[in-house]
Scaffold this motif. Structure first.
Motif, PDB file in Angstrom:
ATOM      1  N   ARG A 153       0.837  -1.174   0.000  1.00  0.00           N
ATOM      2  CA  ARG A 153       0.000   0.000   0.000  1.00  0.00           C
ATOM      3  C   ARG A 153       0.894   1.254   0.000  1.00  0.00           C
ATOM      4  O   ARG A 153       2.041   1.204   0.444  1.00  0.00           O
ATOM      5  N   PRO A 154       0.391   2.377  -0.502  1.00  0.00           N
ATOM      6  CA  PRO A 154       1.232   3.577  -0.645  1.00  0.00           C
ATOM      7  C   PRO A 154       1.973   3.978   0.618  1.00  0.00           C
ATOM      8  O   PRO A 154       3.161   4.328   0.568  1.00  0.00           O
ATOM      9  N   ARG A 155       1.305   3.941   1.779  1.00  0.00           N
ATOM     10  CA  ARG A 155       1.975   4.361   3.010  1.00  0.00           C
ATOM     11  C   ARG A 155       3.096   3.404   3.400  1.00  0.00           C
ATOM     12  O   ARG A 155       4.133   3.819   3.932  1.00  0.00           O
ATOM     13  N   VAL A 156       2.897   2.128   3.127  1.00  0.00           N
ATOM     14  CA  VAL A 156       3.926   1.141   3.446  1.00  0.00           C
ATOM     15  C   VAL A 156       5.080   1.243   2.450  1.00  0.00           C
ATOM     16  O   VAL A 156       6.252   1.091   2.820  1.00  0.00           O
ATOM     17  N   LYS A 157       4.767   1.539   1.205  1.00  0.00           N
ATOM     18  CA  LYS A 157       5.823   1.713   0.208  1.00  0.00           C
ATOM     19  C   LYS A 157       6.693   2.925   0.551  1.00  0.00           C
ATOM     20  O   LYS A 157       7.920   2.887   0.375  1.00  0.00           O
ATOM     21  N   LEU A 158       6.073   3.979   1.056  1.00  0.00           N
ATOM     22  CA  LEU A 158       6.849   5.144   1.491  1.00  0.00           C
ATOM     23  C   LEU A 158       7.723   4.794   2.695  1.00  0.00           C
ATOM     24  O   LEU A 158       8.871   5.251   2.802  1.00  0.00           O
ATOM     25  N   ALA A 159       7.179   3.998   3.603  1.00  0.00           N
ATOM     26  CA  ALA A 159       7.930   3.612   4.802  1.00  0.00           C
ATOM     27  C   ALA A 159       9.151   2.775   4.447  1.00  0.00           C
ATOM     28  O   ALA A 159      10.138   2.754   5.195  1.00  0.00           O
ATOM     29  N   LEU A 160       9.100   2.103   3.315  1.00  0.00           N
ATOM     30  CA  LEU A 160      10.238   1.292   2.881  1.00  0.00           C
ATOM     31  C   LEU A 160      11.503   2.135   2.777  1.00  0.00           C
ATOM     32  O   LEU A 160      12.591   1.697   3.154  1.00  0.00           O
ATOM     33  N   GLU A 161      11.373   3.365   2.303  1.00  0.00           N
ATOM     34  CA  GLU A 161      12.549   4.223   2.151  1.00  0.00           C
ATOM     35  C   GLU A 161      13.156   4.569   3.513  1.00  0.00           C
ATOM     36  O   GLU A 161      14.379   4.575   3.677  1.00  0.00           O
ATOM     37  N   ASP A 162      12.306   4.847   4.502  1.00  0.00           N
ATOM     38  CA  ASP A 162      12.810   5.131   5.845  1.00  0.00           C
ATOM     39  C   ASP A 162      13.447   3.886   6.460  1.00  0.00           C
ATOM     40  O   ASP A 162      14.453   3.975   7.172  1.00  0.00           O
ATOM     41  N   ALA A 163      12.848   2.726   6.204  1.00  0.00           N
ATOM     42  CA  ALA A 163      13.409   1.476   6.714  1.00  0.00           C
ATOM     43  C   ALA A 163      14.790   1.219   6.125  1.00  0.00           C
ATOM     44  O   ALA A 163      15.713   0.778   6.820  1.00  0.00           O
ATOM     45  N   LEU A 164      14.950   1.490   4.829  1.00  0.00           N
ATOM     46  CA  LEU A 164      16.251   1.305   4.194  1.00  0.00           C
ATOM     47  C   LEU A 164      17.284   2.250   4.799  1.00  0.00           C
ATOM     48  O   LEU A 164      18.443   1.860   5.002  1.00  0.00           O
ATOM     49  N   ALA A 165      16.890   3.483   5.089  1.00  0.00           N
ATOM     50  CA  ALA A 165      17.823   4.436   5.693  1.00  0.00           C
ATOM     51  C   ALA A 165      18.277   3.945   7.062  1.00  0.00           C
ATOM     52  O   ALA A 165      19.476   4.020   7.397  1.00  0.00           O
ATOM     53  N   LEU A 166      17.339   3.433   7.864  1.00  0.00           N
ATOM     54  CA  LEU A 166      17.698   2.876   9.167  1.00  0.00           C
ATOM     55  C   LEU A 166      18.628   1.677   9.007  1.00  0.00           C
ATOM     56  O   LEU A 166      19.624   1.541   9.733  1.00  0.00           O
ATOM     57  N   GLY A 167      18.297   0.812   8.061  1.00  0.00           N
ATOM     58  CA  GLY A 167      19.108  -0.370   7.838  1.00  0.00           C
ATOM     59  C   GLY A 167      20.511  -0.033   7.378  1.00  0.00           C
ATOM     60  O   GLY A 167      21.500  -0.616   7.853  1.00  0.00           O
ATOM     61  N   LEU A 168      20.635   0.915   6.466  1.00  0.00           N
ATOM     62  CA  LEU A 168      21.950   1.303   5.964  1.00  0.00           C
ATOM     63  C   LEU A 168      22.808   1.925   7.060  1.00  0.00           C
ATOM     64  O   LEU A 168      24.019   1.679   7.127  1.00  0.00           O
ATOM     65  N   ALA A 169      22.194   2.729   7.917  1.00  0.00           N
ATOM     66  CA  ALA A 169      22.945   3.330   9.019  1.00  0.00           C
ATOM     67  C   ALA A 169      23.502   2.239   9.936  1.00  0.00           C
ATOM     68  O   ALA A 169      24.659   2.301  10.375  1.00  0.00           O
ATOM     69  N   THR A 170      22.682   1.235  10.220  1.00  0.00           N
ATOM     70  CA  THR A 170      23.130   0.120  11.056  1.00  0.00           C
ATOM     71  C   THR A 170      24.231  -0.672  10.366  1.00  0.00           C
ATOM     72  O   THR A 170      25.242  -1.033  10.982  1.00  0.00           O
ATOM     73  N   LEU A 171      24.052  -0.943   9.086  1.00  0.00           N
ATOM     74  CA  LEU A 171      25.042  -1.725   8.349  1.00  0.00           C
ATOM     75  C   LEU A 171      26.382  -1.003   8.276  1.00  0.00           C
ATOM     76  O   LEU A 171      27.445  -1.633   8.325  1.00  0.00           O
ATOM     77  N   ARG A 172      26.360   0.313   8.158  1.00  0.00           N
ATOM     78  CA  ARG A 172      27.620   1.064   8.168  1.00  0.00           C
ATOM     79  C   ARG A 172      28.317   0.915   9.513  1.00  0.00           C
ATOM     80  O   ARG A 172      29.540   0.734   9.587  1.00  0.00           O
ATOM     81  N   GLU A 173      27.548   0.990  10.605  1.00  0.00           N
ATOM     82  CA  GLU A 173      28.124   0.813  11.935  1.00  0.00           C
ATOM     83  C   GLU A 173      28.724  -0.578  12.099  1.00  0.00           C
ATOM     84  O   GLU A 173      29.742  -0.747  12.775  1.00  0.00           O
TER      85      GLU A 173
END
Length: 224
Positions: A153-173
């Protein structure tokens, strides 16, 4: 389930009394055929399409494989999980849960059979004392899952981008060394089947009037 598996890096860290090769597992679980249930898998697809990682990083489309994922969890020193989880929040809201709290949380908040199966995976890893040193669950509150053949759904698809940002920050750490992808993925490299790519999936699915997505009323009549 399809997966990309790389040879572990030679960098080691201390786990208990012995050195253990550093292995980062990034896992997306869920079922893309049931709308927002596919959130975790869509996160993995997007990560792989956009970024490259160090050799000791595995990206895995866990689908609904349950106990078949145990080998990856036991081998990981750090585990990042993307999934759709019922937190009782507004659709599209994200919540993170870490370390030993993850299996207990997934057991209390299970939304579908795949989460029951994956909770067993995590509990077995704890029981065998092969639980990752660090675990992070990035979960998204779904809006709709009872839509067979539907998409995010549109709201969940938008949330995917925020989830990726959180994930990438963790992966960099964690030392996963994500960098923007410079070459397109080959058919052999992709972690999910190309036929289930988000754009292909949304572009080729039949109209809802042609394909029932919630059950045939001849067999599941509405109750008064």
């Amino acid at each position: 389930m399809n997966q990309r598996t790389s040879a572990p890096d030679t960098t080691c860290h201390q786990g208990g009394d012995s050195a253990t090769p550093e292995t980062i597992c990034v896992l997306g679980i869920g079922n893309v055929l049931w709308a927002d249930e596919g959130f975790g898998v869509r996160c993995i697809q997007a990560l792989q399409a956009r970024y490259e990682f160090a050799d000791h990083v595995q990206l895995i489309d866990g689908g609904t494989q349950g106990l078949y994922l145990i080998q990856h969890v036991q081998a990981a020193t750090r585990l990042l999980i993307f999934d759709a989880v019922d937190y009782g929040l507004q659709p599209g809201e994200l919540k993170t849960v870490a370390n030993d709290a993850v299996p207990r949380f997934m057991g209390a908040k299970k939304m579908s059979l795949h989460q029951t199966g994956f909770q067993e995976v995590l509990m077995l890893a704890l029981l065998t004392e092969k639980y990752p040193q660090e675990v992070l669950l990035i979960g998204c509150q779904p809006e709709e899952i009872d839509d067979y053949g539907g998409s995010l759904r549109p709201r969940v698809k938008l949330a995917l981008e925020d989830a990726l940002a959180l994930g990438l920050a963790t992966l960099r750490e964690w030392g996963a060394q994500p960098v923007p992808r410079t070459s397109p993925l080959t058919e052999r490299e992709v972690v999910t089947f190309s036929q289930l790519d988000l754009q292909v999936y949304e572009g080729q699915r039949p109209d809802e009037t042609l394909a029932c997505r919630t059950g045939d009323e001849r067999f599941f009549p509405a109750t008064a």
